[in-house]
Design a protein around this motif. Structure first.
Motif, short mmCIF file in Angstrom:
data_model
loop_
_atom_site.label_atom_id
_atom_site.label_comp_id
_atom_site.label_asym_id
_atom_site.label_seq_id
_atom_site.Cartn_x
_atom_site.Cartn_y
_atom_site.Cartn_z
N TYR A 7 0.83 -1.22 0.00
CA TYR A 7 0.00 0.00 0.00
C TYR A 7 0.86 1.26 0.00
O TYR A 7 0.55 2.24 -0.69
N LEU A 8 1.94 1.23 0.75
CA LEU A 8 2.79 2.42 0.87
C LEU A 8 3.55 2.72 -0.41
O LEU A 8 3.76 3.88 -0.77
N PRO A 26 -3.39 7.96 2.06
CA PRO A 26 -2.75 8.50 3.26
C PRO A 26 -2.49 7.37 4.26
O PRO A 26 -3.19 6.36 4.27
N VAL A 27 -1.48 7.56 5.08
CA VAL A 27 -1.13 6.54 6.07
C VAL A 27 -2.32 6.25 6.98
O VAL A 27 -2.55 5.10 7.39
N SER A 28 -3.12 7.26 7.26
CA SER A 28 -4.29 7.07 8.13
C SER A 28 -5.28 6.10 7.51
O SER A 28 -5.88 5.26 8.20
N GLU A 29 -5.48 6.18 6.18
CA GLU A 29 -6.40 5.27 5.50
C GLU A 29 -5.84 3.86 5.44
O GLU A 29 -6.57 2.87 5.58
N ILE A 30 -4.54 3.77 5.21
CA ILE A 30 -3.90 2.45 5.18
C ILE A 30 -4.06 1.77 6.54
O ILE A 30 -4.29 0.56 6.63
N SER A 31 -3.96 2.56 7.60
CA SER A 31 -4.14 2.02 8.94
C SER A 31 -5.50 1.36 9.09
O SER A 31 -5.62 0.26 9.65
N VAL A 32 -6.53 2.01 8.56
CA VAL A 32 -7.89 1.48 8.65
C VAL A 32 -8.03 0.20 7.82
O VAL A 32 -8.58 -0.80 8.29
N VAL A 33 -7.50 0.23 6.59
CA VAL A 33 -7.58 -0.94 5.70
C VAL A 33 -6.92 -2.15 6.33
O VAL A 33 -7.41 -3.29 6.21
N ASP A 47 -5.97 3.01 14.95
CA ASP A 47 -5.64 4.37 14.55
C ASP A 47 -4.26 4.38 13.90
O ASP A 47 -3.55 3.38 13.88
N GLN A 48 -3.88 5.54 13.37
CA GLN A 48 -2.61 5.68 12.66
C GLN A 48 -1.43 5.46 13.60
O GLN A 48 -0.41 4.88 13.20
N TYR A 49 -1.57 5.88 14.84
CA TYR A 49 -0.47 5.72 15.79
C TYR A 49 -0.15 4.24 16.01
O TYR A 49 1.02 3.83 16.01
N SER A 50 -1.20 3.43 16.17
CA SER A 50 -1.01 1.99 16.40
C SER A 50 -0.32 1.34 15.21
O SER A 50 0.59 0.51 15.37
#
Length: 280
Positions: A237-238, A244-251, A256-259
């Motif tokens: 994905y990256l 955005p990294v935040s969306e990749i986190s969800v997928v 959350d993005q931090y985790s």
């Protein structure tokens, strides 16, 4: 419309294989494929280990696995037969169990060996199928010809795999069966479940027992395998999307993005953003 979209199968040579295999970053194939090596070597990194393929071997690549090209020798000669799952299903071919078993075995070992005679026959079949696919001559029954030639190729492969495994398909050890089921579950649930306990419960066993068996068979713990698969998904994905990294986190199933960033840095040593910058 591409050849694959039109006929359900497409064949790549060593000159065009870069259309299917990324040379500078992890990738996940869009469709399954048979990759044959006639000469030279290719080294790929997959979920569980590095896989070096030499002359007279093949593998079955799968869209559920993330690969990374490490090296290709100058004398590399190959054919890659890429196909759509629905196409092979529509042909009602009766060797899915063999392919599934061989796919599992490849996770632990090198490519499946060919005898020189078997490779010569398959090589000719693949080249003839490619000739038909590439032909610009009008053929009334071209689609049907392609289907039959692909069926012939598939049965050739089923025979080779069956002969190579002999009766091993029916002699999978209990430990191998546990790992096989673990990998199958993991391919379907890794985006939502990263706890070993989840996969142990699906086989009605303790987390400790599952981890012990996986370690004995693969050389890696269940947690290490889960982490490597999630990290490889993140890499794709990256380096292949603008999400955005935040969306990749969800997928990828993180809260959350931090985790996600913490998990990624723990296993790779750099943050998701730092990793992405390498491919910009």
């Amino acid at each position: 419309m591409s050849v694959l979209e039109k006929f359900g199968v497409e064949i790549f040579t060593q000159e065009t294989i870069h259309h299917r295999i990324s040379a500078d970053k992890p990738f996940r194939p869009d469709n399954p494929a048979f990759l044959f090596i006639k000469s030279g070597t290719i080294k790929l990194r997959q979920h569980l280990s590095d896989l070096e393929l030499t002359a007279n071997t093949f593998i079955v690549t799968d869209p559920q696995t993330v690969y990374e090209l490490i090296s290709i020798s100058d004398d590399f000669q190959s054919r890659m037969v890429s196909y759509k799952r629905e196409f092979i299903s529509a042909l009602s071919l009766k060797f899915n169990r063999l392919i599934t078993y061989r796919y599992f075995r490849q996770q632990m070992n090198v490519g499946v060996p060919f005898s020189q005679d078997d490779l010569d026959v398959v090589w000719k079949s693949v080249n003839f199928l490619k000739y038909i696919l590439d032909s610009e001559t009008e053929m009334t029954y071209k689609k049907e010809i392609v289907e039959h030639l692909f069926s012939v190729f598939c049965y050739q492969m089923a025979g080779i795999i069956s002969k190579e495994d002999t009766s091993a398909m029916n002699q999978m050890s209990r430990q191998e069966e546990i790992v096989f089921l673990f990998l199958s579950d993991l391919s379907n649930h890794h985006l939502n479940n990263r706890n070993v306990e989840f996969y142990a419960e699906r086989q009605s066993m303790t987390t400790r027992h599952l981890s012990s068996v996986v370690k004995a068979v693969t050389g890696k713990t269940a947690s290490e395998i889960i982490a490597s698969i999630v990290v490889n998904e993140a890499k794709v994905y990256l380096n292949s999307s603008k999400m955005p990294v935040s969306e990749i986190s969800v997928v990828l199933g993180f809260s959350d993005q931090y985790s996600f960033s913490h998990f990624f840095k723990k296993h790779l040593g750099i943050s998701p953003s730092q990793y992405r910058q390498q491919y910009q």
